[in-house]
Design an enzyme around this catalytic site. Structure first.
Site, PDB file in Angstrom:
ATOM      1  CD  GLU A   1      -3.089   2.183  -4.833  1.00 40.27           C
ATOM      2  OE1 GLU A   1      -3.804   1.808  -3.879  1.00 40.27           O
ATOM      3  OE2 GLU A   1      -2.160   1.502  -5.294  1.00 40.27           O
TER       4      GLU A   1
ATOM      5  CD  GLU B   1      -0.622   0.718  -0.561  1.00 38.82           C
ATOM      6  OE1 GLU B   1      -0.896  -0.422  -0.154  1.00 38.82           O
ATOM      7  OE2 GLU B   1      -1.477   1.608  -0.742  1.00 38.82           O
TER       8      GLU B   1
END
Ligand code: FCB
Length: 464
Positions: A362, A169
């Site tokens: 995720e 991320e």
């Protein structure tokens, strides 16, 4: 049960779960580990909602065998974990800490002994503090330090780990840590945030061939947090605001990876805060990858917002999120629960970017779970959430998107960054004072889905 009532996944589909070292390992001052920016950030208790720090968390460093045994018993055959740079190179560069490498040897061996496929993330936000003292990811020299670190790790583990993720991320690390100040290292400056993002993407492109050279048969990818952004109405100013949000969250981190350079509309919006691009940077960033990891949590509805804010106005994109009262929301950050957005995101990646395998690396939801009088954790809402998101992935696969696996965030309840222990995302409940693990009902549901490589369609049809 007749086949048509079951959502069956392709053979070899990876059913796994994810964690990150800062959030589960603990042993922050053991085994020769150096200080990370998260150790430093949390040393000011005011920055963490429950005033805790990551010194112990789930004690996974000492209990990993027990945790992997639990994972095996649940039939989860893939584990996405992250490696602590300050455990390998306590000063960020220079001397290698052999005890740190030994720990990862043991961890990986323990996975393989149990038939669990390791997916390793090289950087999940825990920069060595020493490097932060010299400018952190805002300094171009950190790219070289990262390459050296990666080389050491992959040379040691590359005979056993094949699946590598370069970064987790980049948007969250760059923006939450360097613009909004709510994550380590706690800075607030748009130009720094964009420079950090640039260095992350550059280091990603540079490390891909290095991993391949040190690990025969490596599969290397990047993990991005993608969101499904929709305009709140069809008014032109709402359309434009949604376009900017999509640009800042999604396209800024996908276009350069897939050879398109930075999106022009956002470059124009950021003006003088845009990062300095040196010759060759964009070519390096576009190094072909083997897969893209998609972390997916929410859809956002965006409306135009002319209100001036304290920090740089450009950073806030002159937009604001709005909520419909009839869309369910999660406890965490008021995230909308909208699995269709995951389906659309997967199709969009397939359509707009060159063919690459995808993993949902995720996805999950936090609730204030605790064992009831019967000792069990009846988290029905999480079961519905997981079933509906897995069904969205199933539909995307049916429609031709090559999704190869699904990793629930998270295996264990853990230390959720600035929220401390106040958010529980786990398939497994953790009682922190005793470190007792209790498999939640959602963990049992997911276990059955993993073992049967699918689940009854009715599990996803029910409303939340
Ligand atoms: C993601 C992070 C992960 C966890 C989840 C809830 O942004 O990658 O570490 O905090 O959110």
């Amino acid at each position: 049960m007749p086949e048509s009532t079951v959502l069956r996944f392709p053979e070899g589909f990876a059913w796994g779960s994810s964690t990150a070292t800062v959030q589960v390992d603990g042993a922050a001052r053991e085994g020769g580990k150096g200080e990370s920016i998260w150790d430093r950030f949390a040393s000011d208790p005011a920055r963490i909602e429950d005033r805790t720090d990551p010194a112990v968390t789930c004690d996974h460093y000492h209990r990993f065998r027990e945790d992997l045994e639990l994972m095996r018993s649940l039939g989860l055959r893939a584990y996405r974990f992250s490696i602590a740079w300050p455990r390998i190179l306590p000063e960020g560069e220079g001397a290698v800490n052999e005890a740190g490498l030994d720990f990862y040897d043991r961890l990986v061996d323990a996975m393989l002994e149990r038939g669990i496929r390791p997916f390793a993330t090289l950087f999940h936000w825990d920069l060595p503090q020493r490097l932060q003292d010299r400018g952190g990811w805002g300094a171009r020299a950190t790219v070289d330090a990262y390459l050296r670190y990666a080389q050491v790790v992959v040379e040691r583990l590359g005979d056993r780990v094949r699946d590598w993720m370069t970064h987790n991320e980049p948007w969250v690390f760059a923006f939450c840590g360097h613009l909004y100040g709510v994550h380590a290292p706690g800075l607030r400056d748009l130009r720094t945030a964009l420079t950090v993002a640039h260095h992350l993407l550059l280091s990603h492109g540079k490390v891909v061939p290095l991993v391949r050279a040190a690990c025969a048969g490596a599969r290397v990818g990047l993990v991005n947090n993608l969101e499904w952004i929709e305009p709140a109405s069809d008014r032109p100013e709402d359309l434009a605001a949604a376009q900017r949000w999509d640009g800042a969250f999604n396209r800024w981190f996908l276009d350069p990876i897939f050879g398109r350079g930075y999106p022009r509309d956002l470059l124009a919006w950021y003006q003088g805060d845009a990062p300095r691009i040196e010759p060759g940077d964009l070519e390096v960033m576009a190094t072909p990858i083997d897969f893209l990891g998609v972390n997916w949590y929410t859809r956002r509805l965006i409306a135009h917002d002319p209100t001036p804010r304290a920090a740089s106005e450009r950073a806030f994109l002159s937009g604001r999120q709005i909520y419909w009262p009839f869309v369910p929301r999660a406890e965490f950050d008021e995230w909308e629960i909208q699995p269709e957005g995951l389906y659309r995101t997967l199709l969009r990646v397939r359509r707009d970017y060159p063919a690459t395998d995808l993993y949902v690396t995720e996805n999950g939801t936090s609730w204030p779970d605790r064992p009831g009088p019967d000792g069990a954790v009846h988290d029905l809402v999480r079961i519905r959430y997981l079933a509906r998101h897995a069904a969205a992935i199933h539909q995307a696969i049916e429609d031709g998107v090559p999704v190869r696996g699904y990793f629930v965030w998270s295996f264990l309840d853990n230390w959720e960054w600035a929220f401390g222990f106040n958010r529980r995302f786990g398939l497994v409940h953790v009682d922190y004072p005793t470190q007792r693990r209790t498999v939640k009902d959602s963990g049992r549901w997911y276990s059955r889905a993993a073992r049967e490589n699918g689940f009854p369609r009715a599990d996803a049809d029910s409303t939340l």
